[in-house]
Write a protein that holds these residues in place. Structure first.
Motif, PDB file in Angstrom:
ATOM      1  N   GLY A  28       0.820  -1.207   0.000  1.00 22.55           N
ATOM      2  CA  GLY A  28       0.000   0.000   0.000  1.00 22.55           C
ATOM      3  C   GLY A  28       0.851   1.253   0.000  1.00 22.55           C
ATOM      4  O   GLY A  28       0.578   2.206  -0.730  1.00 22.55           O
ATOM      5  N   GLY A  29       1.904   1.259   0.814  1.00 20.49           N
ATOM      6  CA  GLY A  29       2.815   2.400   0.827  1.00 20.49           C
ATOM      7  C   GLY A  29       3.514   2.579  -0.509  1.00 20.49           C
ATOM      8  O   GLY A  29       3.691   3.699  -1.001  1.00 20.49           O
ATOM      9  N   GLN A  30       3.886   1.466  -1.123  1.00 19.49           N
ATOM     10  CA  GLN A  30       4.544   1.511  -2.428  1.00 19.49           C
ATOM     11  C   GLN A  30       3.584   2.056  -3.493  1.00 19.49           C
ATOM     12  O   GLN A  30       3.966   2.889  -4.321  1.00 19.49           O
ATOM     13  CB  GLN A  30       5.024   0.108  -2.782  1.00 19.49           C
ATOM     14  CG  GLN A  30       5.985   0.050  -3.933  1.00 19.49           C
ATOM     15  CD  GLN A  30       6.538  -1.367  -4.143  1.00 19.49           C
ATOM     16  OE1 GLN A  30       6.232  -2.304  -3.400  1.00 19.49           O
ATOM     17  NE2 GLN A  30       7.339  -1.515  -5.172  1.00 19.49           N
ATOM     18  N   LEU A  31       2.338   1.605  -3.474  1.00 21.36           N
ATOM     19  CA  LEU A  31       1.343   2.104  -4.429  1.00 21.36           C
ATOM     20  C   LEU A  31       1.055   3.582  -4.210  1.00 21.36           C
ATOM     21  O   LEU A  31       0.887   4.334  -5.173  1.00 21.36           O
ATOM     22  CB  LEU A  31       0.042   1.305  -4.322  1.00 21.36           C
ATOM     23  CG  LEU A  31       0.034  -0.044  -5.005  1.00 21.36           C
ATOM     24  CD1 LEU A  31      -1.232  -0.819  -4.649  1.00 21.36           C
ATOM     25  CD2 LEU A  31       0.162   0.109  -6.519  1.00 21.36           C
ATOM     26  N   LEU A  32       0.998   4.003  -2.955  1.00 23.09           N
ATOM     27  CA  LEU A  32       0.768   5.421  -2.655  1.00 23.09           C
ATOM     28  C   LEU A  32       1.857   6.266  -3.306  1.00 23.09           C
ATOM     29  O   LEU A  32       1.554   7.254  -3.987  1.00 23.09           O
ATOM     30  CB  LEU A  32       0.738   5.640  -1.145  1.00 23.09           C
ATOM     31  CG  LEU A  32       0.564   7.102  -0.751  1.00 23.09           C
ATOM     32  CD1 LEU A  32      -0.836   7.336  -0.230  1.00 23.09           C
ATOM     33  CD2 LEU A  32       1.569   7.487   0.295  1.00 23.09           C
ATOM     34  N   ARG A  33       3.110   5.887  -3.134  1.00 26.04           N
ATOM     35  CA  ARG A  33       4.214   6.661  -3.713  1.00 26.04           C
ATOM     36  C   ARG A  33       4.175   6.633  -5.241  1.00 26.04           C
ATOM     37  O   ARG A  33       4.362   7.654  -5.900  1.00 26.04           O
ATOM     38  CB  ARG A  33       5.548   6.147  -3.189  1.00 26.04           C
ATOM     39  CG  ARG A  33       5.765   6.452  -1.699  1.00 26.04           C
ATOM     40  CD  ARG A  33       7.139   6.041  -1.205  1.00 26.04           C
ATOM     41  NE  ARG A  33       7.370   4.603  -1.276  1.00 26.04           N
ATOM     42  CZ  ARG A  33       6.967   3.720  -0.372  1.00 26.04           C
ATOM     43  NH1 ARG A  33       6.280   4.129   0.690  1.00 26.04           N
ATOM     44  NH2 ARG A  33       7.240   2.434  -0.505  1.00 26.04           N
ATOM     45  N   LEU A  34       3.902   5.456  -5.811  1.00 21.44           N
ATOM     46  CA  LEU A  34       3.843   5.325  -7.265  1.00 21.44           C
ATOM     47  C   LEU A  34       2.730   6.199  -7.846  1.00 21.44           C
ATOM     48  O   LEU A  34       2.955   6.946  -8.807  1.00 21.44           O
ATOM     49  CB  LEU A  34       3.618   3.864  -7.648  1.00 21.44           C
ATOM     50  CG  LEU A  34       3.593   3.552  -9.145  1.00 21.44           C
ATOM     51  CD1 LEU A  34       4.214   2.186  -9.410  1.00 21.44           C
ATOM     52  CD2 LEU A  34       2.196   3.600  -9.715  1.00 21.44           C
ATOM     53  N   MET A  35       1.542   6.138  -7.250  1.00 23.64           N
ATOM     54  CA  MET A  35       0.412   6.893  -7.797  1.00 23.64           C
ATOM     55  C   MET A  35       0.553   8.391  -7.554  1.00 23.64           C
ATOM     56  O   MET A  35       0.169   9.192  -8.402  1.00 23.64           O
ATOM     57  CB  MET A  35      -0.911   6.351  -7.265  1.00 23.64           C
ATOM     58  CG  MET A  35      -1.253   5.001  -7.852  1.00 23.64           C
ATOM     59  SD  MET A  35      -2.949   4.509  -7.450  1.00 23.64           S
ATOM     60  CE  MET A  35      -3.097   3.015  -8.424  1.00 23.64           C
ATOM     61  N   GLU A  36       1.098   8.794  -6.414  1.00 23.54           N
ATOM     62  CA  GLU A  36       1.351  10.220  -6.200  1.00 23.54           C
ATOM     63  C   GLU A  36       2.330  10.739  -7.248  1.00 23.54           C
ATOM     64  O   GLU A  36       2.154  11.820  -7.803  1.00 23.54           O
ATOM     65  CB  GLU A  36       1.876  10.500  -4.793  1.00 23.54           C
ATOM     66  CG  GLU A  36       0.798  10.545  -3.743  1.00 23.54           C
ATOM     67  CD  GLU A  36       1.291  10.979  -2.368  1.00 23.54           C
ATOM     68  OE1 GLU A  36       2.518  11.004  -2.119  1.00 23.54           O
ATOM     69  OE2 GLU A  36       0.425  11.287  -1.533  1.00 23.54           O
ATOM     70  N   GLY A  37       3.381   9.957  -7.519  1.00 24.34           N
ATOM     71  CA  GLY A  37       4.359  10.369  -8.520  1.00 24.34           C
ATOM     72  C   GLY A  37       3.773  10.425  -9.920  1.00 24.34           C
ATOM     73  O   GLY A  37       4.064  11.344 -10.696  1.00 24.34           O
TER      74      GLY A  37
END
Length: 137
Positions: A28-37
């Motif tokens: 979830g943390g990884q997806l948050l960073r990917l989608m924010e970017g």
């Protein structure tokens, strides 16, 4: 009938910190960073379990309108649910390059984030986000 899943004031980081099992929390943390970017947007909680990015207004043929996230995800126990990534013209060929996944009407389901191509996922997110910007009501 109004959309019952709406943006909330809950902090997405607080939500993700409580996700179980640990693997889903980390993904979830990884997806948050990917989608924010990929979107340039800060995450917003939609309902109690969906992390969304951006908003757009949709209109059904009946004339009914509503607001929804442009893209988003939910780190569910069985799979990661990815929202909004399927409905642009190049989605089919791009999804073929994503890696192991399944899909439903509006979602892509991924069991293991490490098994998919994150560059392809970021491309899907960018395209879907931009497409929704173009299709604003």
């Amino acid at each position: 009938m109004a959309n019952t899943t709406l943006p909330t004031e809950q902090d997405p980081l607080d939500f993700l910190a409580a996700v179980e099992p640990e693997r889903r929390r980390l993904e979830g943390g990884q997806l948050l960073r990917l989608m924010e970017g990929a979107t340039g947007q800060k995450a917003v909680m939609w309902g109690t379990s969906i992390v969304g990015f951006g908003t757009y207004t949709y209109r059904y043929a009946t004339g009914r309108t509503g607001d929804w996230m442009r893209v988003g995800f939910s780190p569910r126990k069985a799979t990661l649910s990815l929202y909004g990534l399927k409905d642009h013209t190049d989605a089919g060929s791009t999804l073929a390059a994503l890696g192991p996944h399944t899909h439903g009407v509006g979602c892509i389901y991924v069991k293991n984030l490490d098994a998919i191509d994150l560059e392809v996922l970021a491309l899907l997110v960018r395209r879907a986000y931009e497409r929704r910007k173009e299709s604003e009501v």
